[in-house]
Motif scaffolding. Structure first.
Motif, PDB file in Angstrom:
ATOM      1  N   ARG A  19       0.800  -1.230   0.000  1.00  0.00           N
ATOM      2  CA  ARG A  19       0.000   0.000   0.000  1.00  0.00           C
ATOM      3  C   ARG A  19       0.839   1.289   0.000  1.00  0.00           C
ATOM      4  O   ARG A  19       0.290   2.376   0.203  1.00  0.00           O
ATOM      5  CB  ARG A  19      -1.004   0.058   1.190  1.00  0.00           C
ATOM      6  N   ALA A  20       2.140   1.157  -0.226  1.00  0.00           N
ATOM      7  CA  ALA A  20       2.984   2.359  -0.265  1.00  0.00           C
ATOM      8  C   ALA A  20       2.852   3.096  -1.593  1.00  0.00           C
ATOM      9  O   ALA A  20       3.327   4.221  -1.731  1.00  0.00           O
ATOM     10  CB  ALA A  20       4.440   1.998   0.004  1.00  0.00           C
ATOM     11  N   GLY A  21       2.223   2.456  -2.568  1.00  0.00           N
ATOM     12  CA  GLY A  21       2.024   3.092  -3.873  1.00  0.00           C
ATOM     13  C   GLY A  21       3.007   2.626  -4.945  1.00  0.00           C
ATOM     14  O   GLY A  21       3.175   3.289  -5.969  1.00  0.00           O
ATOM     15  N   LYS A  22       3.640   1.489  -4.709  1.00  0.00           N
ATOM     16  CA  LYS A  22       4.667   1.007  -5.630  1.00  0.00           C
ATOM     17  C   LYS A  22       4.163   0.792  -7.060  1.00  0.00           C
ATOM     18  O   LYS A  22       4.794   1.243  -8.010  1.00  0.00           O
ATOM     19  CB  LYS A  22       5.272  -0.320  -5.149  1.00  0.00           C
ATOM     20  N   SER A  23       3.047   0.112  -7.207  1.00  0.00           N
ATOM     21  CA  SER A  23       2.574  -0.235  -8.563  1.00  0.00           C
ATOM     22  C   SER A  23       2.366   1.013  -9.420  1.00  0.00           C
ATOM     23  O   SER A  23       2.816   1.072 -10.565  1.00  0.00           O
ATOM     24  CB  SER A  23       1.262  -1.020  -8.512  1.00  0.00           C
ATOM     25  N   THR A  24       1.681   2.001  -8.846  1.00  0.00           N
ATOM     26  CA  THR A  24       1.425   3.245  -9.578  1.00  0.00           C
ATOM     27  C   THR A  24       2.721   3.945  -9.943  1.00  0.00           C
ATOM     28  O   THR A  24       2.912   4.389 -11.079  1.00  0.00           O
ATOM     29  CB  THR A  24       0.573   4.200  -8.710  1.00  0.00           C
ATOM     30  N   HIS A  32       7.887   7.308 -17.872  1.00  0.00           N
ATOM     31  CA  HIS A  32       8.735   8.496 -17.919  1.00  0.00           C
ATOM     32  C   HIS A  32      10.100   8.212 -18.536  1.00  0.00           C
ATOM     33  O   HIS A  32      10.653   9.021 -19.283  1.00  0.00           O
ATOM     34  CB  HIS A  32       8.886   9.043 -16.493  1.00  0.00           C
ATOM     35  N   LEU A  33      10.665   7.043 -18.209  1.00  0.00           N
ATOM     36  CA  LEU A  33      12.015   6.697 -18.676  1.00  0.00           C
ATOM     37  C   LEU A  33      11.984   5.882 -19.961  1.00  0.00           C
ATOM     38  O   LEU A  33      13.032   5.507 -20.474  1.00  0.00           O
ATOM     39  CB  LEU A  33      12.748   5.885 -17.595  1.00  0.00           C
ATOM     40  N   ASN A  34      10.786   5.563 -20.421  1.00  0.00           N
ATOM     41  CA  ASN A  34      10.641   4.644 -21.540  1.00  0.00           C
ATOM     42  C   ASN A  34      11.359   3.327 -21.220  1.00  0.00           C
ATOM     43  O   ASN A  34      12.129   2.790 -22.032  1.00  0.00           O
ATOM     44  CB  ASN A  34      11.186   5.282 -22.827  1.00  0.00           C
ATOM     45  N   ALA A  35      11.140   2.857 -20.006  1.00  0.00           N
ATOM     46  CA  ALA A  35      11.809   1.652 -19.504  1.00  0.00           C
ATOM     47  C   ALA A  35      10.823   0.496 -19.430  1.00  0.00           C
ATOM     48  O   ALA A  35       9.608   0.688 -19.522  1.00  0.00           O
ATOM     49  CB  ALA A  35      12.370   1.923 -18.111  1.00  0.00           C
ATOM     50  N   LYS A  36      11.371  -0.688 -19.230  1.00  0.00           N
ATOM     51  CA  LYS A  36      10.533  -1.874 -19.118  1.00  0.00           C
ATOM     52  C   LYS A  36      10.145  -2.090 -17.654  1.00  0.00           C
ATOM     53  O   LYS A  36      11.032  -2.217 -16.794  1.00  0.00           O
ATOM     54  CB  LYS A  36      11.329  -3.082 -19.637  1.00  0.00           C
ATOM     55  N   PRO A  37       8.837  -2.150 -17.347  1.00  0.00           N
ATOM     56  CA  PRO A  37       8.451  -2.444 -15.966  1.00  0.00           C
ATOM     57  C   PRO A  37       8.440  -3.961 -15.734  1.00  0.00           C
ATOM     58  O   PRO A  37       7.911  -4.706 -16.557  1.00  0.00           O
ATOM     59  CB  PRO A  37       7.027  -1.886 -15.872  1.00  0.00           C
ATOM     60  N   ILE A  38       9.064  -4.404 -14.640  1.00  0.00           N
ATOM     61  CA  ILE A  38       8.964  -5.815 -14.264  1.00  0.00           C
ATOM     62  C   ILE A  38       8.629  -5.867 -12.783  1.00  0.00           C
ATOM     63  O   ILE A  38       8.685  -4.850 -12.093  1.00  0.00           O
ATOM     64  CB  ILE A  38      10.263  -6.622 -14.554  1.00  0.00           C
ATOM     65  N   LYS A  39       8.240  -7.061 -12.294  1.00  0.00           N
ATOM     66  CA  LYS A  39       7.977  -7.147 -10.862  1.00  0.00           C
ATOM     67  C   LYS A  39       8.331  -8.503 -10.304  1.00  0.00           C
ATOM     68  O   LYS A  39       8.299  -9.509 -11.013  1.00  0.00           O
ATOM     69  CB  LYS A  39       6.523  -6.758 -10.541  1.00  0.00           C
ATOM     70  N   PHE A  40       8.704  -8.506  -9.026  1.00  0.00           N
ATOM     71  CA  PHE A  40       8.910  -9.758  -8.294  1.00  0.00           C
ATOM     72  C   PHE A  40       7.960  -9.793  -7.116  1.00  0.00           C
ATOM     73  O   PHE A  40       7.783  -8.768  -6.458  1.00  0.00           O
ATOM     74  CB  PHE A  40      10.368  -9.881  -7.811  1.00  0.00           C
ATOM     75  N   CYS A  93      11.870  -2.045 -11.633  1.00  0.00           N
ATOM     76  CA  CYS A  93      11.488  -3.326 -11.033  1.00  0.00           C
ATOM     77  C   CYS A  93      10.744  -3.119  -9.707  1.00  0.00           C
ATOM     78  O   CYS A  93      11.259  -2.496  -8.786  1.00  0.00           O
ATOM     79  CB  CYS A  93      12.762  -4.146 -10.825  1.00  0.00           C
ATOM     80  N   ASP A  94       9.533  -3.646  -9.652  1.00  0.00           N
ATOM     81  CA  ASP A  94       8.668  -3.575  -8.476  1.00  0.00           C
ATOM     82  C   ASP A  94       9.029  -4.713  -7.521  1.00  0.00           C
ATOM     83  O   ASP A  94       8.711  -5.860  -7.806  1.00  0.00           O
ATOM     84  CB  ASP A  94       7.214  -3.702  -8.977  1.00  0.00           C
ATOM     85  N   ARG A  95       9.720  -4.404  -6.440  1.00  0.00           N
ATOM     86  CA  ARG A  95      10.267  -5.342  -5.451  1.00  0.00           C
ATOM     87  C   ARG A  95      11.432  -6.145  -6.020  1.00  0.00           C
ATOM     88  O   ARG A  95      11.493  -6.443  -7.203  1.00  0.00           O
ATOM     89  CB  ARG A  95       9.218  -6.340  -4.930  1.00  0.00           C
ATOM     90  N   LEU A 128      14.785   2.804  -4.894  1.00  0.00           N
ATOM     91  CA  LEU A 128      13.910   3.828  -4.320  1.00  0.00           C
ATOM     92  C   LEU A 128      13.029   3.137  -3.293  1.00  0.00           C
ATOM     93  O   LEU A 128      12.262   2.228  -3.638  1.00  0.00           O
ATOM     94  CB  LEU A 128      13.043   4.441  -5.424  1.00  0.00           C
ATOM     95  N   PHE A 129      13.162   3.551  -2.052  1.00  0.00           N
ATOM     96  CA  PHE A 129      12.335   2.946  -1.002  1.00  0.00           C
ATOM     97  C   PHE A 129      11.178   3.884  -0.681  1.00  0.00           C
ATOM     98  O   PHE A 129      11.371   4.968  -0.144  1.00  0.00           O
ATOM     99  CB  PHE A 129      13.179   2.665   0.248  1.00  0.00           C
ATOM    100  N   LEU A 130       9.984   3.469  -1.040  1.00  0.00           N
ATOM    101  CA  LEU A 130       8.795   4.294  -0.773  1.00  0.00           C
ATOM    102  C   LEU A 130       8.396   4.071   0.679  1.00  0.00           C
ATOM    103  O   LEU A 130       7.797   3.047   1.023  1.00  0.00           O
ATOM    104  CB  LEU A 130       7.641   3.917  -1.709  1.00  0.00           C
ATOM    105  N   ASP A 131       8.766   5.017   1.511  1.00  0.00           N
ATOM    106  CA  ASP A 131       8.616   4.839   2.949  1.00  0.00           C
ATOM    107  C   ASP A 131       7.284   5.378   3.457  1.00  0.00           C
ATOM    108  O   ASP A 131       6.922   6.522   3.185  1.00  0.00           O
ATOM    109  CB  ASP A 131       9.774   5.548   3.667  1.00  0.00           C
TER     110      ASP A 131
END
Ligand code: 2DT
Ligand code: MG
Length: 212
Positions: A19-24, A32-40, A93-95, A128-131
């Motif tokens: 719920r820190a807002g990582k996905s968004t 923004h970076l024209n990068a590839k989003p991935i997640k673990f 990368c998400d997590r 980046l740690f979304l605290d």
């Protein structure tokens, strides 16, 4: 030879509590970076499906066994990560392994034991740690039915992340804490500024991707 001169992409990891807002923010930063989003966890592989049913609480596994599966799930994706970066594309990368350590340590496993299976994985250029404190995260609502989505446990995870942060920084990693309690757009702004700062310094000195 021109392959070697081509700039590799940046490997950026976003971490934080549920719920820190990582996905968004991952979605926004990747765009923004024209990068590839991935997640673990990457839930689509055979290992990922085992992790998914563990998280959905339809299966039980020993704490050590699930820890190793999370790590194996990263190792099975390493070749694809290198391929993307070598082709000049950045990854958001998400997590990553930092969640791996923080969540397992919060169950009582030893820090050093938890860290070991991920040794040798690519070290992110920037984490980046979304605290967000666990109370505020819980107040946002929307905790689901998944394992770990409980206030008391999340508070432990936040503590564990602060140890991970110190460890990463002590080993030369870039770790930036972002106040995730601000508005979505403010957080997006803070993230973009942090990325700008970090990536411009990487450009200058041409640092290669390290290892955990
Ligand atoms: P998501 O809600 O972000 O899909 O995460 N987790 C994650 C671990 O315990 N170890 C790990 O190595 C990783 C990557 C955090 C699902 C949950 O899985 C936890 C929350
Ligand atoms: Mg979740």
């Amino acid at each position: 030879d021109h392959q070697h001169r081509r700039k590799r992409g940046f490997f950026i990891v976003v971490e934080g509590l549920d719920r820190a807002g990582k996905s968004t923010q991952v979605e926004r930063l990747a765009q923004h970076l024209n990068a590839k989003p991935i997640k673990f966890p990457e839930r689509t592989t055979a290992i990922g499906q085992m992790i998914n049913s563990y998280l959905a609480q339809t299966s039980e596994l020993d704490d050590q066994a699930i820890h190793l599966l999370f790590s194996a799930n990263r190792w099975e994706c390493v070749a694809a990560i290198h391929k993307t970066l070598d082709a000049g594309e950045s990854i958001v990368c998400d997590r990553y392994a930092f969640s791996g350590i923080a969540y397992s340590v919060s169950k009582g496993l030893s820090y050093d034991w938890c860290r070991h299976p991920d040794i040798g994985l690519p070290l992110p250029d920037l984490t980046l740690f979304l605290d967000l404190d666990a109370q505020t995260a819980a107040a946002r609502g929307g905790y689901g039915e998944e394992r770990y989505e409980k206030l008391e446990f999340q508070a432990k995870v936040r503590e564990a992340f602060s140890r991970v942060a110190q460890d990463v920084k002590a080993h030369g990693g870039r770790w930036v804490t972002i106040d995730a309690g601000k508005t979505l757009d403010q957080v997006t702004d803070d993230i973009q500024r942090a990325v700008q700062r970090a990536t411009s310094s990487i450009d200058r000195v041409g640092i290669k991707l390290g290892r955990l």
